[in-house]
Write a protein that holds these residues in place. Structure first.
Motif, mmCIF file in Angstrom:
data_model
loop_
_atom_site.group_PDB
_atom_site.id
_atom_site.type_symbol
_atom_site.label_atom_id
_atom_site.label_comp_id
_atom_site.label_asym_id
_atom_site.label_seq_id
_atom_site.Cartn_x
_atom_site.Cartn_y
_atom_site.Cartn_z
ATOM 1 N N GLU A 6 86.952 28.085 -10.052
ATOM 2 C CA GLU A 6 88.487 27.719 -9.686
ATOM 3 C C GLU A 6 89.035 27.066 -10.767
ATOM 4 O O GLU A 6 88.460 26.588 -11.580
ATOM 5 C CB GLU A 6 88.718 26.754 -8.217
ATOM 6 C CG GLU A 6 88.064 27.274 -7.021
ATOM 7 C CD GLU A 6 87.852 26.212 -5.976
ATOM 8 O OE1 GLU A 6 88.145 24.754 -6.306
ATOM 9 O OE2 GLU A 6 87.354 26.452 -5.006
ATOM 10 N N ILE A 7 90.488 27.251 -10.765
ATOM 11 C CA ILE A 7 91.469 26.728 -11.731
ATOM 12 C C ILE A 7 91.628 25.025 -11.206
ATOM 13 O O ILE A 7 91.875 24.894 -10.002
ATOM 14 C CB ILE A 7 92.515 27.276 -12.145
ATOM 15 C CG1 ILE A 7 92.214 28.744 -12.688
ATOM 16 C CG2 ILE A 7 93.352 26.524 -13.069
ATOM 17 C CD1 ILE A 7 93.517 29.507 -12.802
ATOM 18 N N ASP A 13 99.494 26.128 -13.336
ATOM 19 C CA ASP A 13 100.705 26.784 -13.760
ATOM 20 C C ASP A 13 100.491 27.200 -15.216
ATOM 21 O O ASP A 13 101.585 27.689 -15.720
ATOM 22 C CB ASP A 13 101.884 26.161 -13.541
ATOM 23 C CG ASP A 13 102.130 25.819 -12.142
ATOM 24 O OD1 ASP A 13 101.863 26.713 -11.027
ATOM 25 O OD2 ASP A 13 102.496 24.661 -11.616
ATOM 26 N N GLU A 14 99.327 27.437 -15.622
ATOM 27 C CA GLU A 14 99.023 27.538 -17.025
ATOM 28 C C GLU A 14 98.628 29.070 -17.402
ATOM 29 O O GLU A 14 98.308 29.413 -18.673
ATOM 30 C CB GLU A 14 98.299 26.647 -17.625
ATOM 31 C CG GLU A 14 98.295 25.146 -17.701
ATOM 32 C CD GLU A 14 99.605 25.030 -18.337
ATOM 33 O OE1 GLU A 14 99.793 25.520 -19.737
ATOM 34 O OE2 GLU A 14 100.437 23.948 -17.871
ATOM 35 N N GLY A 15 98.523 29.856 -16.368
ATOM 36 C CA GLY A 15 98.205 31.076 -16.607
ATOM 37 C C GLY A 15 96.705 31.507 -17.003
ATOM 38 O O GLY A 15 96.442 32.401 -17.892
ATOM 39 N N ALA A 34 91.276 26.951 -22.483
ATOM 40 C CA ALA A 34 92.472 26.601 -21.766
ATOM 41 C C ALA A 34 93.585 26.277 -22.797
ATOM 42 O O ALA A 34 94.969 26.167 -22.431
ATOM 43 C CB ALA A 34 92.538 25.425 -20.794
ATOM 44 N N VAL A 35 93.399 25.817 -23.978
ATOM 45 C CA VAL A 35 94.481 25.427 -24.938
ATOM 46 C C VAL A 35 94.046 25.799 -26.316
ATOM 47 O O VAL A 35 93.113 26.446 -26.574
ATOM 48 C CB VAL A 35 94.654 24.010 -25.195
ATOM 49 C CG1 VAL A 35 94.749 23.392 -23.651
ATOM 50 C CG2 VAL A 35 93.233 23.253 -25.427
ATOM 51 N N ASP A 36 95.166 25.974 -27.275
ATOM 52 C CA ASP A 36 94.801 26.219 -28.749
ATOM 53 C C ASP A 36 94.250 24.847 -29.249
ATOM 54 O O ASP A 36 94.406 23.679 -28.794
ATOM 55 C CB ASP A 36 96.249 26.202 -29.590
ATOM 56 C CG ASP A 36 97.048 27.578 -28.971
ATOM 57 O OD1 ASP A 36 96.553 28.544 -28.519
ATOM 58 O OD2 ASP A 36 98.367 27.417 -29.205
ATOM 59 N N THR A 79 88.467 24.026 -20.805
ATOM 60 C CA THR A 79 88.541 25.444 -19.856
ATOM 61 C C THR A 79 89.658 25.416 -19.061
ATOM 62 O O THR A 79 89.986 26.420 -18.578
ATOM 63 C CB THR A 79 86.945 25.835 -19.492
ATOM 64 O OG1 THR A 79 86.810 25.257 -18.512
ATOM 65 C CG2 THR A 79 85.951 25.696 -20.662
ATOM 66 N N GLY A 80 89.494 24.392 -18.169
ATOM 67 C CA GLY A 80 90.780 24.377 -17.263
ATOM 68 C C GLY A 80 89.987 24.884 -15.810
ATOM 69 O O GLY A 80 90.682 25.136 -15.084
ATOM 70 N N ILE A 81 88.662 25.131 -15.870
ATOM 71 C CA ILE A 81 87.909 25.515 -14.848
ATOM 72 C C ILE A 81 86.799 24.753 -14.436
ATOM 73 O O ILE A 81 86.364 23.818 -15.099
ATOM 74 C CB ILE A 81 87.166 26.951 -15.575
ATOM 75 C CG1 ILE A 81 88.155 27.879 -16.111
ATOM 76 C CG2 ILE A 81 86.305 27.538 -14.471
ATOM 77 C CD1 ILE A 81 88.926 28.688 -14.906
ATOM 78 N N LYS A 82 86.672 24.797 -13.078
ATOM 79 C CA LYS A 82 85.547 24.237 -12.279
ATOM 80 C C LYS A 82 84.758 25.273 -11.582
ATOM 81 O O LYS A 82 85.269 26.317 -11.436
ATOM 82 C CB LYS A 82 86.125 23.070 -11.471
ATOM 83 C CG LYS A 82 86.917 23.568 -10.226
ATOM 84 C CD LYS A 82 87.496 22.614 -9.284
ATOM 85 C CE LYS A 82 88.502 22.845 -8.422
ATOM 86 N NZ LYS A 82 89.159 21.579 -7.809
ATOM 87 N N ALA A 83 83.616 24.751 -11.268
ATOM 88 C CA ALA A 83 82.666 25.791 -10.691
ATOM 89 C C ALA A 83 81.891 25.164 -9.440
ATOM 90 O O ALA A 83 81.736 23.977 -9.524
ATOM 91 C CB ALA A 83 81.460 26.118 -11.731
#
Length: 178
Positions: A6-7, A13-15, A34-36, A79-83
């Motif tokens: 999941e995000i 809202d970061e695509g 998730a970022v530069d 990463t902006g991600i969780k598992a």
């Protein structure tokens, strides 16, 4: 739902893209940045001077050791991600084979371990970060959306005579140990 990604809410809202397998037989799910992000080269931080000092001093002083630790401290790429996953499962993070070749980035301890109870923890919602060091001669530039690592869901075993831990996770990254 048994396992998946999941995000995290702060990136809603970061695509961002959820991790994905690039080919049908791939074991790993590719994670994107998730970022530069700029990962400084260890060579630009007096690494050679510290190595020389450690090599040529009989008793290495605390200041030199502290500087070496600072230089070799990994950078955390969000990463902006969780598992989420079931009991008896773990998500193992591994380097992509192209990272050392293209960007000179390595995961310092070889792998990362994401436990099932890391998901939705109070500290950081369970966001996964890729730990990296840059052994290249120049800084490594990672753009948002670049693939920076991979995750593999795995089952794990426990010892027969284990006294089952009673402690519950109290925080986020690095919180299950000292």
């Amino acid at each position: 739902m048994t396992r998946g990604f999941e995000i995290v809410s702060s990136y809603a809202d970061e695509g961002l893209h959820l991790p994905y397998r690039t080919t049908k037989s791939a074991a790993g799910y590719d994670f994107e940045s998730a970022v530069d992000f700029k990962v400084p080269s260890i060579w630009k931080m007096d690494f050679l001077k510290v190595l020389w000092a450690i090599r040529h001093q009989e008793n290495v002083d605390d200041a030199t050791l502290q500087k070496a630790r600072k230089i070799l401290k990994p950078f955390l790429i969000p990463t902006g991600i969780k598992a989420y996953m079931g009991d008896g499962e773990v998500l193992v993070l591994a380097n992509r084979s192209s990272n050392p070749l293209k960007r000179s980035l390595v995961i310092p301890n070889g792998i990362g371990v994401i436990d099932a109870d890391y998901y939705n923890n109070e500290s950081n919602e369970g966001e996964i970060f890729m730990q990296v060091l840059n052994f290249g001669l120049t800084d490594a530039k990672v753009a948002k959306g670049d693939r920076i690592g991979q995750g593999i869901f795995m089952h794990y075993l426990t010892a027969d005579n284990e006294q089952e831990p009673q402690q519950k996770r109290q925080g986020g990254f690095g919180s299950s140990g000292k």
